[in-house]
Scaffold this motif. Structure first.
Motif, PDB file in Angstrom:
ATOM      1  N   ASP A  88       0.840  -1.209   0.000  1.00  0.00           N
ATOM      2  CA  ASP A  88       0.000   0.000   0.000  1.00  0.00           C
ATOM      3  C   ASP A  88       0.873   1.256   0.000  1.00  0.00           C
ATOM      4  O   ASP A  88       0.574   2.227  -0.697  1.00  0.00           O
ATOM      5  CB  ASP A  88      -0.934   0.012   1.216  1.00  0.00           C
ATOM      6  CG  ASP A  88      -2.037  -1.030   1.093  1.00  0.00           C
ATOM      7  OD1 ASP A  88      -2.231  -1.564  -0.020  1.00  0.00           O
ATOM      8  OD2 ASP A  88      -2.689  -1.339   2.117  1.00  0.00           O
ATOM      9  N   ALA A  89       1.966   1.218   0.782  1.00  0.00           N
ATOM     10  CA  ALA A  89       2.854   2.395   0.850  1.00  0.00           C
ATOM     11  C   ALA A  89       3.520   2.619  -0.517  1.00  0.00           C
ATOM     12  O   ALA A  89       3.633   3.762  -0.984  1.00  0.00           O
ATOM     13  CB  ALA A  89       3.910   2.190   1.933  1.00  0.00           C
ATOM     14  N   ARG A  91       2.323   1.659  -3.420  1.00  0.00           N
ATOM     15  CA  ARG A  91       1.246   2.103  -4.335  1.00  0.00           C
ATOM     16  C   ARG A  91       0.981   3.581  -4.167  1.00  0.00           C
ATOM     17  O   ARG A  91       0.818   4.310  -5.144  1.00  0.00           O
ATOM     18  CB  ARG A  91      -0.058   1.383  -3.994  1.00  0.00           C
ATOM     19  CG  ARG A  91      -0.185   0.018  -4.547  1.00  0.00           C
ATOM     20  CD  ARG A  91      -1.488  -0.581  -4.076  1.00  0.00           C
ATOM     21  NE  ARG A  91      -2.661   0.128  -4.597  1.00  0.00           N
ATOM     22  CZ  ARG A  91      -3.894  -0.111  -4.199  1.00  0.00           C
ATOM     23  NH1 ARG A  91      -4.139  -1.018  -3.272  1.00  0.00           N
ATOM     24  NH2 ARG A  91      -4.895   0.544  -4.737  1.00  0.00           N
ATOM     25  N   ALA A  92       0.923   4.022  -2.899  1.00  0.00           N
ATOM     26  CA  ALA A  92       0.581   5.430  -2.621  1.00  0.00           C
ATOM     27  C   ALA A  92       1.615   6.362  -3.250  1.00  0.00           C
ATOM     28  O   ALA A  92       1.314   7.515  -3.547  1.00  0.00           O
ATOM     29  CB  ALA A  92       0.505   5.650  -1.112  1.00  0.00           C
ATOM     30  N   ARG A  93       2.822   5.841  -3.444  1.00  0.00           N
ATOM     31  CA  ARG A  93       3.877   6.664  -4.051  1.00  0.00           C
ATOM     32  C   ARG A  93       4.012   6.388  -5.557  1.00  0.00           C
ATOM     33  O   ARG A  93       4.989   6.804  -6.182  1.00  0.00           O
ATOM     34  CB  ARG A  93       5.205   6.390  -3.349  1.00  0.00           C
ATOM     35  CG  ARG A  93       5.168   6.812  -1.875  1.00  0.00           C
ATOM     36  CD  ARG A  93       6.273   6.170  -1.077  1.00  0.00           C
ATOM     37  NE  ARG A  93       7.590   6.625  -1.481  1.00  0.00           N
ATOM     38  CZ  ARG A  93       8.724   5.972  -1.223  1.00  0.00           C
ATOM     39  NH1 ARG A  93       8.687   4.819  -0.575  1.00  0.00           N
ATOM     40  NH2 ARG A  93       9.871   6.458  -1.611  1.00  0.00           N
ATOM     41  N   GLY A  94       3.062   5.665  -6.109  1.00  0.00           N
ATOM     42  CA  GLY A  94       3.078   5.389  -7.550  1.00  0.00           C
ATOM     43  C   GLY A  94       4.152   4.393  -7.954  1.00  0.00           C
ATOM     44  O   GLY A  94       4.535   4.312  -9.123  1.00  0.00           O
TER      45      GLY A  94
END
Ligand code: GLU
Length: 273
Positions: A88-89, A91-94
Motif C-alpha cells: 500500500d505504501a 502504491r501510494a507513491r506510484g
C-alpha cells in the motif's frame, strides 16, 4: 564489538536436506565467531507449497543438529498484513502497479520482465471482470522517485573476509512481482521487510541467491530500511556436481536420521566437526 545479527530463513516446502544443514551450520558458526545472534524465520508465504508439517520438521531437524534460536520464531504467514501495508505504501507513491498478464502474454512482450502498467481502461475492465492480478514494482517510477540516488544504489558483500562494494542493478530483474496472483506477498518484499524489522546486520545465504541484493537494495532504499552486509556461501553439490534439490528425497535430514546417521556424522560429512 559491533552488533552482529543474522538469520536462517528456510521455506517449508519440503523436508530440509544436507544443503540446508550446511547453510544453517555455516550461519550459526558465523554468528558464534562474531559473538552475535541468529534468528530463525519461517518463510511460508507460498501457501500452496508450504505445509505446517514441514515447519515442524525444520524445528526438529535444526534442534537435532544442536542449533538453538530465540522465540518467538517469525512465521511469515502470520504477518501478511505487514507486507500488504508495504505494498500500500509503495502504491501510494506510484511505485507499484497491477499486472493481469498471463505467463504466455508476458512471453510475447518485447520486455517480459518489465511489462509496465496496463492502460487505465483495460485495468478497469479486468478489475470489473474479477480477474486475478499481481503487484509489480515499477522501475521507471523508482528511477523517477530516486533521481540521482538511482545511480548510486550499492550494497556491500563480504567475500573471503574482504568487504566489497557492488553497484546494485535492479534493472537486471525488471519490475519484480511484490505480490503474486495467488499470494498476498512475494519473496523479496517479505524477506527484505523482515530483515529490516528484525534489525539484521548480516544476510548469510547460499550462492543461489547471489542476485537477490540487486533487488533487495532497491526495496531498502525506497522504504528507508537499513542495508545489511551480504555473504554468500557455496552450495552443497551432489556426486554429479549438481545442486541438491528438494526432489532428491533420499537426502532429507529426516531420512538420514531414520537410517541411523548421527548429527555428528552429518557435521563431519559437511566439514563442521
Ligand atoms: N526462504 C528462502 C529459501 O529457503 C531463503 C531466503 C533468504 O535467505 O533470504 O530459499
Amino acid at each position: 564489538m559491533s552488533v552482529f545479527r543474522t538469520r536462517f530463513a528456510p521455506s517449508p516446502t519440503y523436508y530440509l536436506h544436507l544443503g540446508h544443514a550446511a547453510s544453517a551450520l555455516h550461519v550459526w558458526r558465523c554468528a558464534e565467531e562474531m559473538g552475535g545472534d541468529v534468528l530463525l524465520r519461517i518463510e511460508d508465504i507460498d501457501t500452496t507449497r508450504c505445509k505446517p508439517e514441514y515447519t515442524a520438521a525444520i524445528f526438529e531437524d535444526l534442534a537435532w543438529l544442536g542449533l538453538s534460536w530465540s522465540e518467538p520464531v517469525r512465521i511469515q504467514s502470520d504477518h501478511f498484513s505487514d507486507y500488504r501495508a508495504c505494498i500500500d505504501a509503495l502504491r501510494a507513491r506510484g511505485l507499484a502497479y497491477r499486472c493481469f498478464r498471463t505467463r504466455s502474454q508476458l512471453e510475447n512482450l518485447t520486455d517480459p520482465l518489465s511489462p509496465g502498467p496496463h492502460a487505465r481502461s483495460d485495468e478497469q475492465a479486468f478489475l470489473d471482470a474479477g480477474q486475478a492480478f499481481a503487484w509489480r514494482l515499477s522501475l521507471n517510477a523508482a528511477r523517477e522517485v530516486l533521481g540521482s540516488t538511482w545511480d548510486e544504489l550499492a550494497y556491500r558483500e563480504q567475500v573471503h573476509g574482504e568487504m566489497v562494494s557492488h553497484k546494485a542493478r535492479p534493472e537486471r530483474h525488471g519490475d519484480i512481482i511484490i505480490a503474486r496472483k495467488d499470494s498476498p506477498s512475494a519473496y523479496h518484499l517479505a524477506a527484505t521487510h523482515d530483515d529490516a524489522l528484525q534489525s539484521m546486520t548480516h544476510i548469510i545465504r547460499g550462492e543461489d541467491l547471489i542476485e537477490a541484493p540487486h533487488i533487495q537494495t532497491l526495496l531498502q532504499v525506497l522504504m528507508g530500511w537499513p542495508q545489511p552486509i551480504y555473504q554468500h556461501h557455496q552450495l552443497v553439490l551432489d556426486a554429479d556436481g549438481k545442486k541438491l534439490s528438494k526432489r532428491q528425497k533420499s537426502l532429507t535430514l529426516a531420512d538420514l536420521r531414520k537410517n541411523g546417521m548421527t548429527a555428528l556424522e552429518i557435521k563431519q560429512r559437511l566439514g563442521f566437526a
